[in-house]
Design an enzyme around this catalytic site. Structure first.
Site, mmCIF file in Angstrom:
data_model
loop_
_atom_site.group_PDB
_atom_site.id
_atom_site.type_symbol
_atom_site.label_atom_id
_atom_site.label_comp_id
_atom_site.label_asym_id
_atom_site.label_seq_id
_atom_site.Cartn_x
_atom_site.Cartn_y
_atom_site.Cartn_z
ATOM 1 N N PHE A 192 0.867 -1.183 0.000
ATOM 2 C CA PHE A 192 0.000 0.000 0.000
ATOM 3 C C PHE A 192 0.900 1.228 0.000
ATOM 4 C CE2 PHE A 192 -2.371 3.500 1.804
ATOM 5 C CZ PHE A 192 -3.550 3.435 1.090
ATOM 6 N N ASP A 246 9.498 2.695 1.365
ATOM 7 C CA ASP A 246 8.341 3.405 1.909
ATOM 8 C C ASP A 246 8.289 3.140 3.420
ATOM 9 O OD1 ASP A 246 5.895 4.303 2.749
ATOM 10 O OD2 ASP A 246 4.782 3.584 1.011
ATOM 11 N N LYS A 260 3.024 10.223 8.320
ATOM 12 C CA LYS A 260 2.344 9.748 9.533
ATOM 13 C C LYS A 260 2.895 10.359 10.824
ATOM 14 C CE LYS A 260 0.135 5.587 7.809
ATOM 15 N NZ LYS A 260 -1.276 5.849 8.083
HETATM 16 C C1 LIG Z 1 3.145 2.406 3.696
HETATM 17 C C2 LIG Z 1 2.228 3.546 3.378
HETATM 18 N N1 LIG Z 1 2.506 4.333 2.320
HETATM 19 C C3 LIG Z 1 1.721 5.381 2.016
HETATM 20 C C4 LIG Z 1 0.597 5.678 2.751
HETATM 21 C C5 LIG Z 1 -0.264 6.875 2.382
HETATM 22 O O1 LIG Z 1 -0.137 7.841 3.362
HETATM 23 P P1 LIG Z 1 -1.213 9.027 3.501
HETATM 24 O O2 LIG Z 1 -2.490 8.416 3.978
HETATM 25 O O3 LIG Z 1 -0.604 9.972 4.509
HETATM 26 O O4 LIG Z 1 -1.347 9.670 2.176
HETATM 27 C C6 LIG Z 1 0.262 4.867 3.835
HETATM 28 C C7 LIG Z 1 -0.962 5.126 4.612
HETATM 29 O O5 LIG Z 1 -1.488 4.274 5.303
HETATM 30 C C8 LIG Z 1 1.094 3.774 4.165
HETATM 31 O O6 LIG Z 1 0.833 2.959 5.189
#
Ligand SMILES: Cc1ncc(COP(=O)(O)O)c(C=O)c1O
Length: 396
Positions: free
Chosen positions: A136, A221, A250
Site C-alpha cells: 500500500f 516506503d 504519519k
Molecule cells: C506504507 C504507506 N505508504 C503510504 C501511505 C499513504 O499515506 P497518507 O495516507 O498519509 O497519504 C500509507 C498510509 O497508510 C502507508 O501505510
C-alpha cells in the site's frame, strides 16, 4: 454526540466506515469520547500520534510557532524548516536532501516522479516501477498505481501505465520484471495495510542487490514503519539494505500534516528548481512539531525502550495465542504487531472499542496494534487483558 455524527454523515463524502464515536480530547496513551469515557489508544491514528496525545513539549513547540508564523511560501526560508532539516539529516544513511510535502501519498508521488526524472536526465528510457503484491503506497494515481492490491483500484481504473507488480518471494518473477525497462522499485519493509507482513530479509537483500546491479533506484516506503516504530529509526536498518530514496509521513509531526521524501544527494539533483513543489509542504508549524518528534525519537534510549516494549507486547500476544484457538499467528516488529485470526476480525474490533481499547483490522482477519511509542508495561497489560476477554468470548 448525535449532532456531530448526523452532520458529518450528512455532509462528508461517504468514503469512510466510521465507528459511532466522537472523540473530544486525548492525554498520553488515552483518548476520551464526548461522554467522558476513556479509551486506550492502540492505533495512534494509524501510527501517527507516536508521542501520544497532548504531549506538553509538542504542544508548546507547535503553539509557540503558531503564535509567530503559520505559513510562508517555499519561495523563502524559515527557521523551523531549517532546524527540521538539520535534525532529520542526522538520520540519513548517506549525504542527502529532503523534499517536504503534506502526506504519505505525496511523498510517494514525489519519489515516483523523481525516479523517472532521474533516468530521463541521464538520457535513459526506462520508466517502469516495480512494487510488491500486498503493498500500500497511497491513494493518488501514481501511488495508487504502485499499490499492488486490486481492491484499492476497483472502480478507478485504468491505473497509470508503467507499474509492475511482483509476488513477494518470487525471485524469478522479480528478475524478469527488472528486464522490462525499470527505473525504480518500491517496497515497505513490513507491509502495514497489507496485514503487517514483514519482508523476508534474504529476499529483500536479493531484490536490492539485483536492483543495484542494474542501476535501478530503491525506494523504501517508511511511512508506516519509520520514525522509531520498529525500534530503529528506519525499519530498513533491520534488513541490511540501504535505499536511495526514503518516504516518511504519519508520525513525523505527531498528527500535524507533514510528509518527507529523503533522497541521496546525487539523485536529488534531478529535482531542479521548478520541477516539483508544494504550497503547504514544510510549513513552519508542522516543522516545529516534527523537530520535537525527531529529537525525542532519535535518542538511543527512546529507541531501546520501543524495542523492549515491542518485545513485551509480542510476548503478551504469544501468551494469548497459546490460550485462544482463533489466533493462528502473531507477527510484527517492535511496536507494530498483529494477531492473525482464523475468523473475521471486525466484530472483535467493535467489542474492544466497547471495552475501551482502540485497535483496527486489516486484510479481514488481521488485528493490528500500533500503540504510541510511549506505552509502558501497564498499558500493554491492560490491552492484553481486554483482548483476552474479547477473543475468548467472555465479553459479548
Ligand atoms: C506504507 C504507506 N505508504 C503510504 C501511505 C499513504 O499515506 P497518507 O495516507 O498519509 O497519504 C500509507 C498510509 O497508510 C502507508 O501505510
Amino acid at each position: 454526540m448525535g449532532q456531530d455524527i448526523e452532520i458529518t454523515d450528512t455532509f462528508h463524502t461517504p468514503n469512510y466506515n466510521r465507528f459511532k464515536k466522537v472523540f473530544v480530547k486525548g492525554e498520553g496513551v488515552y483518548l476520551f469520547d464526548d461522554e467522558g469515557k476513556r479509551y486506550l489508544d492502540f492505533l495512534s491514528g494509524i501510527t501517527v500520534t507516536i508521542l501520544g496525545h497532548a504531549d506538553p513539549a509538542l504542544v508548546r513547540a507547535a503553539g509557540e510557532q503558531a503564535k509567530k508564523l503559520f505559513h510562508v511560501s517555499n519561495l523563502f526560508y524559515t527557521p523551523s524548516q531549517a532546524e527540521l532539516l538539520r535534525v532529520l539529516s542526522g538520520t540519513f544513511p548517506w549525504k542527502g536532501k529532503v523534499f517536504f510535502c503534506n502526506s504519505g501519498t505525496e511523498a510517494v508521488e514525489a519519489a515516483i516522479k523523481l525516479a523517472r526524472k532521474h533516468f530521463k536526465d541521464r538520457g535513459r528510457e526506462e520508466f517502469k516501477i516495480i512494487s510488491f503484491d500486498g503493498s500500500f503506497h497511497g491513494r493518488t494515481y501514481g501511488a495508487l498505481s504502485a499499490t499492488a492490491q486490486k481492491k484499492y483500484h476497483a472502480g478507478f481504473e485504468p491505473m497509470l501505465p508503467g507499474f509492475l507488480h511482483v509476488e513477494v518471494g518470487d525471485r524469478q518473477a522479480f528478475k524478469r520484471a527488472l528486464e522490462e525497462g525499470v527505473c525504480a522499485i518500491i517496497f515497505e519493509p513490513i507491509q502495514g495495510e497489507g496485514g503487517v507482513r514483514p519482508f523476508d530479509a534474504d529476499y529483500l537483500r536479493f531484490v536490492c542487490e539485483k536492483a543495484g546491479e542494474r542501476d535501478v533506484l530503491v525506494i523504501c516506503d517508511e511511512i508506516q514503519t519509520g520514525i522509531g516504530r520498529t525500534g530503529r529509526f528506519y525499519s530498513f536498518e533491520h534488513y541490511g539494505v540501504v535505499p536511495h530514496i526514503i518516504t516518511l509521513a504519519k508520525g513525523i509531526a505527531n498528527g500535524l500534516p507533514l510528509g518527507a521524501m529523503i533522497v541521496r544527494d546525487d539523485v536529488a539533483a534531478s529535482l531542479a528548481p521548478g520541477t516539483h513543489g508544494s504550497t503547504f509542504g514544510g510549513n513552519p508549524v508542522s516543522c516545529a512539531a516534527a523537530v520535537e518528534v525527531i529529537k525525542r525519537v532519535t535518542d538511543p534510549s527512546f529507541l531501546k525502550r520501543v524495542s523492549a516494549m515491542g518485545e513485551y507486547l509480542q510476548k503478551g500476544l504469544h501468551d494469548l495465542s497459546a490460550r485462544i484457538p482463533v489466533i493462528s499467528e502473531v507477527r510484527g516488529l517492535g511496536l507494530m504487531q498483529a494477531l492473525v485470526l482464523s475468523v473475521a476480525g471486525k466484530e472483535f474490533v467493535s467489542r474492544c472499542l466497547d471495552m475501551g481499547l482502540i485497535i483496527n483490522c486489516t486484510e479481514e482477519r488481521v488485528l493490528r496494534f500500533l500503540p504510541p511509542l510511549i506505552v509502558d508495561e501497564g498499558h500493554i497489560d491492560e490491552a492484553v487483558s481486554i483482548l483476552q476477554k474479547v477473543l475468548s468470548g467472555e465479553q459479548r
